[in-house]
Design a protein around this motif. Sequence first.
Motif, PDB file in Angstrom:
ATOM      1  N   ARG A 105       0.836  -1.210   0.000  1.00 14.33           N
ATOM      2  CA  ARG A 105       0.000   0.000   0.000  1.00 14.33           C
ATOM      3  C   ARG A 105       0.864   1.251   0.000  1.00 14.33           C
ATOM      4  O   ARG A 105       0.530   2.243  -0.658  1.00 14.33           O
ATOM      5  CB  ARG A 105      -0.931  -0.018   1.220  1.00 14.33           C
ATOM      6  N   LYS A 158      -2.724   7.116   1.086  1.00 11.35           N
ATOM      7  CA  LYS A 158      -2.555   7.368   2.526  1.00 11.35           C
ATOM      8  C   LYS A 158      -1.641   8.587   2.673  1.00 11.35           C
ATOM      9  O   LYS A 158      -0.439   8.494   2.949  1.00 11.35           O
ATOM     10  CB  LYS A 158      -2.000   6.122   3.231  1.00 11.35           C
ATOM     11  N   GLU A 202     -16.514   5.460   4.725  1.00  6.86           N
ATOM     12  CA  GLU A 202     -15.671   4.867   5.779  1.00  6.86           C
ATOM     13  C   GLU A 202     -15.722   5.771   6.994  1.00  6.86           C
ATOM     14  O   GLU A 202     -16.506   6.721   7.037  1.00  6.86           O
ATOM     15  CB  GLU A 202     -14.233   4.682   5.275  1.00  6.86           C
ATOM     16  N   GLY A 203     -14.903   5.468   8.004  1.00  6.44           N
ATOM     17  CA  GLY A 203     -14.802   6.349   9.162  1.00  6.44           C
ATOM     18  C   GLY A 203     -13.687   7.360   8.926  1.00  6.44           C
ATOM     19  O   GLY A 203     -12.918   7.219   7.966  1.00  6.44           O
ATOM     20  N   ALA A 204     -13.593   8.354   9.805  1.00  7.13           N
ATOM     21  CA  ALA A 204     -12.536   9.368   9.657  1.00  7.13           C
ATOM     22  C   ALA A 204     -11.154   8.734   9.740  1.00  7.13           C
ATOM     23  O   ALA A 204     -10.212   9.213   9.111  1.00  7.13           O
ATOM     24  CB  ALA A 204     -12.690  10.433  10.730  1.00  7.13           C
ATOM     25  N   THR A 205     -11.042   7.648  10.516  1.00  9.36           N
ATOM     26  CA  THR A 205      -9.752   6.950  10.637  1.00  9.36           C
ATOM     27  C   THR A 205      -9.953   5.430  10.666  1.00  9.36           C
ATOM     28  O   THR A 205      -9.222   4.717  11.358  1.00  9.36           O
ATOM     29  CB  THR A 205      -9.016   7.378  11.933  1.00  9.36           C
ATOM     30  N   SER A 206     -10.934   4.945   9.942  1.00  6.22           N
ATOM     31  CA  SER A 206     -11.247   3.509   9.994  1.00  6.22           C
ATOM     32  C   SER A 206     -12.103   3.108   8.792  1.00  6.22           C
ATOM     33  O   SER A 206     -12.639   3.966   8.094  1.00  6.22           O
ATOM     34  CB  SER A 206     -12.029   3.196  11.282  1.00  6.22           C
ATOM     35  N   ASN A 207     -12.239   1.810   8.578  1.00 11.72           N
ATOM     36  CA  ASN A 207     -13.233   1.298   7.622  1.00 11.72           C
ATOM     37  C   ASN A 207     -14.474   0.879   8.403  1.00 11.72           C
ATOM     38  O   ASN A 207     -14.404   0.647   9.609  1.00 11.72           O
ATOM     39  CB  ASN A 207     -12.672   0.127   6.813  1.00 11.72           C
ATOM     40  N   LEU A 261      -9.845   4.445   2.021  1.00  4.90           N
ATOM     41  CA  LEU A 261      -8.517   3.861   2.149  1.00  4.90           C
ATOM     42  C   LEU A 261      -8.695   2.350   2.235  1.00  4.90           C
ATOM     43  O   LEU A 261      -9.546   1.863   2.983  1.00  4.90           O
ATOM     44  CB  LEU A 261      -7.815   4.375   3.413  1.00  4.90           C
ATOM     45  N   GLY A 299      -8.052  -0.438   3.807  1.00  4.94           N
ATOM     46  CA  GLY A 299      -7.490  -0.785   5.117  1.00  4.94           C
ATOM     47  C   GLY A 299      -6.921  -2.199   5.122  1.00  4.94           C
ATOM     48  O   GLY A 299      -7.530  -3.132   4.608  1.00  4.94           O
ATOM     49  N   ILE A 300      -5.759  -2.338   5.739  1.00  6.44           N
ATOM     50  CA  ILE A 300      -5.175  -3.678   5.894  1.00  6.44           C
ATOM     51  C   ILE A 300      -6.049  -4.470   6.869  1.00  6.44           C
ATOM     52  O   ILE A 300      -6.275  -5.663   6.693  1.00  6.44           O
ATOM     53  CB  ILE A 300      -3.711  -3.587   6.400  1.00  6.44           C
ATOM     54  N   THR A 301      -6.592  -3.792   7.885  1.00  6.86           N
ATOM     55  CA  THR A 301      -7.485  -4.474   8.832  1.00  6.86           C
ATOM     56  C   THR A 301      -8.806  -4.840   8.144  1.00  6.86           C
ATOM     57  O   THR A 301      -9.400  -5.863   8.479  1.00  6.86           O
ATOM     58  CB  THR A 301      -7.755  -3.577  10.061  1.00  6.86           C
ATOM     59  N   SER A 355      -9.430  -0.717  12.199  1.00 10.43           N
ATOM     60  CA  SER A 355      -8.169  -0.070  11.834  1.00 10.43           C
ATOM     61  C   SER A 355      -7.026  -0.800  12.529  1.00 10.43           C
ATOM     62  O   SER A 355      -7.263  -1.566  13.477  1.00 10.43           O
ATOM     63  CB  SER A 355      -8.150   1.415  12.216  1.00 10.43           C
ATOM     64  N   SER A 356      -5.807  -0.544  12.071  1.00 14.46           N
ATOM     65  CA  SER A 356      -4.638  -1.261  12.596  1.00 14.46           C
ATOM     66  C   SER A 356      -4.457  -1.056  14.088  1.00 14.46           C
ATOM     67  O   SER A 356      -4.029  -1.974  14.788  1.00 14.46           O
ATOM     68  CB  SER A 356      -3.365  -0.794  11.886  1.00 14.46           C
TER      69      SER A 356
HETATM   70  N1  PLP Z   1      -9.615   4.629   6.531  1.00 16.64           N
HETATM   71  C1  PLP Z   1      -8.951   5.693   7.010  1.00 16.64           C
HETATM   72  C2  PLP Z   1      -9.377   7.046   6.548  1.00 16.64           C
HETATM   73  C3  PLP Z   1      -7.889   5.557   7.906  1.00 16.64           C
HETATM   74  O1  PLP Z   1      -7.233   6.637   8.361  1.00 16.64           O
HETATM   75  C4  PLP Z   1      -7.540   4.250   8.348  1.00 16.64           C
HETATM   76  C5  PLP Z   1      -6.458   4.037   9.287  1.00 16.64           C
HETATM   77  O2  PLP Z   1      -5.911   4.936   9.872  1.00 16.64           O
HETATM   78  C6  PLP Z   1      -8.256   3.161   7.838  1.00 16.64           C
HETATM   79  C7  PLP Z   1      -9.277   3.377   6.926  1.00 16.64           C
HETATM   80  C8  PLP Z   1      -7.918   1.751   8.270  1.00 16.64           C
HETATM   81  O3  PLP Z   1      -6.708   1.330   7.679  1.00 16.64           O
HETATM   82  P1  PLP Z   1      -5.827   0.193   8.355  1.00 16.64           P
HETATM   83  O4  PLP Z   1      -6.726  -0.946   8.636  1.00 16.64           O
HETATM   84  O5  PLP Z   1      -4.797  -0.140   7.333  1.00 16.64           O
HETATM   85  O6  PLP Z   1      -5.232   0.776   9.608  1.00 16.64           O
END
Ligand code: PLP
Length: 277
Positions: A49, A144, A176-181, A200, A202-204, A239-240
């Motif tokens: 990624r 990212k 998605e979320g602000a910092t997550s899926n 994004l 997400g790897i998670t 998220s990770s």
């Molecule tokens: N979407 C956004 C906008 C993110 O910022 C993140 C992680 O910070 C994710 C999704 C989840 O990504 P990952 O599972 O790789 O942490």
Amino acid sequence: MVFLNGKFIEKDKASISVMDRGFLFGDGVYEVIPVYNGKIFRLHQHLKRLQNSLDSVKINNPYNDKKWGEILNKLTKLHGNNPQSLYLQITRGVDVERKHSFNDLNPTVYIQSSSLKPKTKQELISGYNAISSEDIRWNRCDIKSTSLLANIMYSQKAKENNVEEVILHQNQQITEGATSNVFMLKNKTLFTHPIDNHILSGITRDLVIESASSCNISIKEVAFSIKDMLSADELWISSSTREIMPIVKVDNNLINNGNVGNTWECVYDNYQKLKNA
Ligand code: PLP
């Protein structure tokens, strides 16, 4: 200890130029990678990624995967055996004048390790609250990028509202979320937004799909609406650093009467097995 441009140094000794385009423009990309039992979790997927992000913004990858592995493993070892979160950032580098267009520069590489304390199952089982908001971000959310102003404003809004996450929607569809899926379970089918430029990858997110495969549900990478979300059987974010968190309230609406569902538990347990394998 942190890693900056080829050297492992004390964090308070690390500094960059004010002409670094990361500082001036947020002109860079990043990764966040969890480490469990001294092992970097899904390193290959994170590096893939990272390469996609770098290619999308035309920054040369300063290292090959082998070299990345060596650097990240060394930093990990310096921080002991407890769970860690590696933050790595590559900016386009230091220019001679502040101009939007760029020259061929030496990328700046910065990596730090922080301790990672995912919530315990005991904590997660009570569920978390979220709010929803229109997704006003740009159309390249697949990159990212360190330019995170919109995400920062959403996260601040979450903090001010005392909730875990802001769930975003475009044209009534959850992105998605602000910092997550975001995942929704409805009638034994798990839905999440497909991989495209609106989210994004997400790897998670991939790990959730992998973990869900033996939980007796079908999985559809298909967008769902706000209305669907509010009548979901279960709702999760991933998220990770937060792994898989059950959401039981969005705005003023309870999901599944405010209870965490059984499928979350199955997927969460499988995720823990992958993590500790
Ligand atoms: N979407 C956004 C906008 C993110 O910022 C993140 C992680 O910070 C994710 C999704 C989840 O990504 P990952 O599972 O790789 O942490």
